[in-house]
Write a protein that holds these residues in place. Sequence first.
Motif, short mmCIF file in Angstrom:
data_model
loop_
_atom_site.label_atom_id
_atom_site.label_comp_id
_atom_site.label_asym_id
_atom_site.label_seq_id
_atom_site.Cartn_x
_atom_site.Cartn_y
_atom_site.Cartn_z
N ARG A 1 0.85 -1.19 0.00
CA ARG A 1 0.00 0.00 0.00
C ARG A 1 0.89 1.24 0.00
O ARG A 1 1.76 1.38 0.85
CB ARG A 1 -0.89 -0.02 1.25
CG ARG A 1 -1.97 1.04 1.29
CD ARG A 1 -2.84 0.85 2.53
NE ARG A 1 -3.97 -0.02 2.27
CZ ARG A 1 -5.19 0.42 1.92
NH1 ARG A 1 -5.40 1.72 1.78
NH2 ARG A 1 -6.17 -0.41 1.71
N THR B 1 -6.97 0.49 -7.20
CA THR B 1 -6.87 -0.87 -6.69
C THR B 1 -6.24 -1.76 -7.76
O THR B 1 -6.81 -1.91 -8.85
CB THR B 1 -8.27 -1.39 -6.31
OG1 THR B 1 -8.82 -0.51 -5.33
CG2 THR B 1 -8.20 -2.81 -5.76
N GLU C 1 -3.00 4.72 -2.87
CA GLU C 1 -3.98 5.66 -2.30
C GLU C 1 -3.93 7.01 -3.00
O GLU C 1 -2.86 7.47 -3.40
CB GLU C 1 -3.67 5.87 -0.81
CG GLU C 1 -3.87 4.62 0.01
CD GLU C 1 -3.55 4.85 1.48
OE1 GLU C 1 -2.92 5.88 1.80
OE2 GLU C 1 -3.92 3.98 2.29
N PRO D 1 -7.39 10.91 0.03
CA PRO D 1 -8.38 9.83 -0.07
C PRO D 1 -9.74 10.30 0.42
O PRO D 1 -9.82 11.16 1.31
CB PRO D 1 -7.83 8.74 0.86
CG PRO D 1 -6.44 9.14 1.23
CD PRO D 1 -6.34 10.62 1.01
N VAL E 1 -13.44 7.86 4.73
CA VAL E 1 -14.13 6.63 5.11
C VAL E 1 -13.59 6.21 6.47
O VAL E 1 -12.50 6.62 6.87
CB VAL E 1 -13.92 5.48 4.08
CG1 VAL E 1 -14.55 5.80 2.75
CG2 VAL E 1 -12.44 5.13 3.91
N HIS F 1 -13.17 2.90 7.21
CA HIS F 1 -12.27 1.78 6.95
C HIS F 1 -12.13 1.54 5.46
O HIS F 1 -13.10 1.62 4.71
CB HIS F 1 -12.81 0.49 7.59
CG HIS F 1 -12.97 0.59 9.06
ND1 HIS F 1 -11.91 0.66 9.92
CD2 HIS F 1 -14.09 0.66 9.82
CE1 HIS F 1 -12.37 0.77 11.16
NE2 HIS F 1 -13.68 0.78 11.14
N ASP F 2 -10.91 1.25 5.06
CA ASP F 2 -10.58 0.95 3.67
C ASP F 2 -10.23 -0.54 3.64
O ASP F 2 -9.22 -0.96 4.20
CB ASP F 2 -9.39 1.84 3.27
CG ASP F 2 -8.98 1.67 1.82
OD1 ASP F 2 -9.20 0.59 1.26
OD2 ASP F 2 -8.41 2.63 1.26
N THR G 1 -9.86 -4.38 1.81
CA THR G 1 -9.58 -5.14 0.60
C THR G 1 -10.28 -6.50 0.67
O THR G 1 -10.22 -7.17 1.71
CB THR G 1 -8.06 -5.34 0.44
OG1 THR G 1 -7.44 -4.05 0.45
CG2 THR G 1 -7.72 -6.04 -0.85
N ARG H 1 -14.83 1.74 2.40
CA ARG H 1 -14.46 1.55 1.00
C ARG H 1 -14.12 0.08 0.86
O ARG H 1 -13.33 -0.45 1.64
CB ARG H 1 -13.25 2.41 0.67
CG ARG H 1 -12.73 2.20 -0.76
CD ARG H 1 -11.73 3.28 -1.08
NE ARG H 1 -11.21 3.19 -2.43
CZ ARG H 1 -10.54 4.18 -3.02
NH1 ARG H 1 -10.33 5.32 -2.37
NH2 ARG H 1 -10.07 4.03 -4.24
N ARG I 1 -12.55 -2.72 -1.67
CA ARG I 1 -11.77 -2.91 -2.90
C ARG I 1 -11.84 -4.39 -3.26
O ARG I 1 -11.14 -5.20 -2.65
CB ARG I 1 -10.32 -2.49 -2.67
CG ARG I 1 -10.15 -1.02 -2.23
CD ARG I 1 -8.70 -0.78 -1.85
NE ARG I 1 -8.43 0.58 -1.41
CZ ARG I 1 -8.05 1.59 -2.22
NH1 ARG I 1 -7.93 1.38 -3.50
NH2 ARG I 1 -7.80 2.77 -1.71
N ASP J 1 -14.23 -0.91 -6.96
CA ASP J 1 -14.18 -0.14 -5.71
C ASP J 1 -15.58 0.37 -5.38
O ASP J 1 -16.25 0.96 -6.24
CB ASP J 1 -13.27 1.09 -5.85
CG ASP J 1 -11.80 0.76 -5.71
OD1 ASP J 1 -11.37 -0.27 -6.29
OD2 ASP J 1 -11.08 1.52 -5.05
N ILE K 1 -17.84 2.59 -2.35
CA ILE K 1 -17.89 3.35 -1.09
C ILE K 1 -19.34 3.28 -0.61
O ILE K 1 -20.27 3.52 -1.39
CB ILE K 1 -17.43 4.80 -1.26
CG1 ILE K 1 -15.95 4.83 -1.69
CG2 ILE K 1 -17.60 5.58 0.06
CD1 ILE K 1 -15.37 6.23 -1.86
#
Length: 433
Positions: free
Chosen positions: A61, A121, A145, A149, A152, A154-155, A157, A207, A209, A256, A258
């Motif tokens: 990341r 992503t 990123e 960004p 949010v 939490h991001d 995956t 978010r 991904r 992706d 949101i």
Amino acid sequence: MILTRRTFLATTAASAFLPRVALATPITLRAEPVSAQILPETEPATRMLGLNGSTPGPELRLRQGETLSVLFDNQTDQGSAMHWHGIRIDNAMDGVPGLTQDLVEPGTTFDYNFVTPDPGTYWYHSHARSWEQVERGLYGPLIVEETNPPPVDHDITVIVDDWRMDRSGQLAGDFGNRHDFSHGGRLGNFARAVISRPSVRQGDRIRLRLINTATARIFPLEVTGIEGVIVALDGMPLPDPMPISDLVMAPAQRIDIIADVADPVSILIQTGEGPYELGQIALEGMNADPIINEIVGLPMTPTAMPAPTPDHALTLTMEGGAMGGRHSGEDLWGFNGQSNLTDTPFARFDRGQTARITLVNETAFPHGIHLHGHHFHEVAADGSLGPQRDTTLVNARETRDIVCVFDNPGQWLLHCHMLGHQAAGMKTWVQVA
Ligand code: C2O
Ligand code: CU
């Protein structure tokens, strides 16, 4: 393809969680044998290949514009190479043995070094004997990123994948099975999602991904428990966010999302006999101070505008395979009468030229066609330029036009991302001067 619950092993997919995030580079990615709990805890662990001790490998990341510096250390017993799927990078870093670099032999290393131009992503995966090495676990997420960004809580995956297991919980060993290659590829009998976070609060904005890392399976996904929008496809922001429906993901594609969390978040596929849950994000507590602003799209990635009249109009016809797919190529599959890489490219472009390519699927199977080093526009039914992607799903007997500005110099692969199909001929390349 009709999915049935019985397609999969009777065991329920317990959620599995991504091991860790590697924030800083330089980093060493060591490819090596690992033992992984692919099946639920009550079943045996599976002998796989992994990176730095796990499969999927660590999530890489970084921020837009940062340099990714990876020492790839091959401690497996096969030659390998790492490909950075979807990123518009320097051709020499693209990780394609025989086209952009030599195989990284067992016990040796290769230095990958590139600036990540676009946020989004992405993922990385072996591009050597990929139908075997990706299936055995040599891949991981790569997240770039945005400089700012979107807000949010939490991001997260979410990798979806499937595996073909034998009765003892090991990968069935017939990776190069010609019957699979000539049909839909190596479809697994066990599928699940690997998620980077076990729980969220009710009211959190998240978010998601989504990445399909399967070698062949198209996942018709559903995500329940959230309210929100799709903001990007294959790493590229959408000009207008789309409602969350039709989450059909071909191998290698990304989506992706949101969204705000209303209920436990479930990632599932519908089958003939009801939903099959691939993974879940549990609810733990309640967000007392939720983000209430309307969800807006991501800032657009600046990409070259296609010329209104393309410099090249080309046709790429998918041919071969089982069930009547005759063609003149030497292997099971081909493009335009030819199988596998030829000395001359499918097309040569001057840097910056626009091409319109008509993808014609004359076979009885769907194909996910992937272009390296670029994103292209899918052309919508009304002729307008649709979303930018690096992998497009063309169903059996379907035709789709794509429009691409070839502005990244080098030799770039163009192939089916059903990895058994490309192993059996469905690949070519283009040259950008
Ligand atoms: Cu994701 Cu040529 O590959
Ligand atoms: Cu294919």
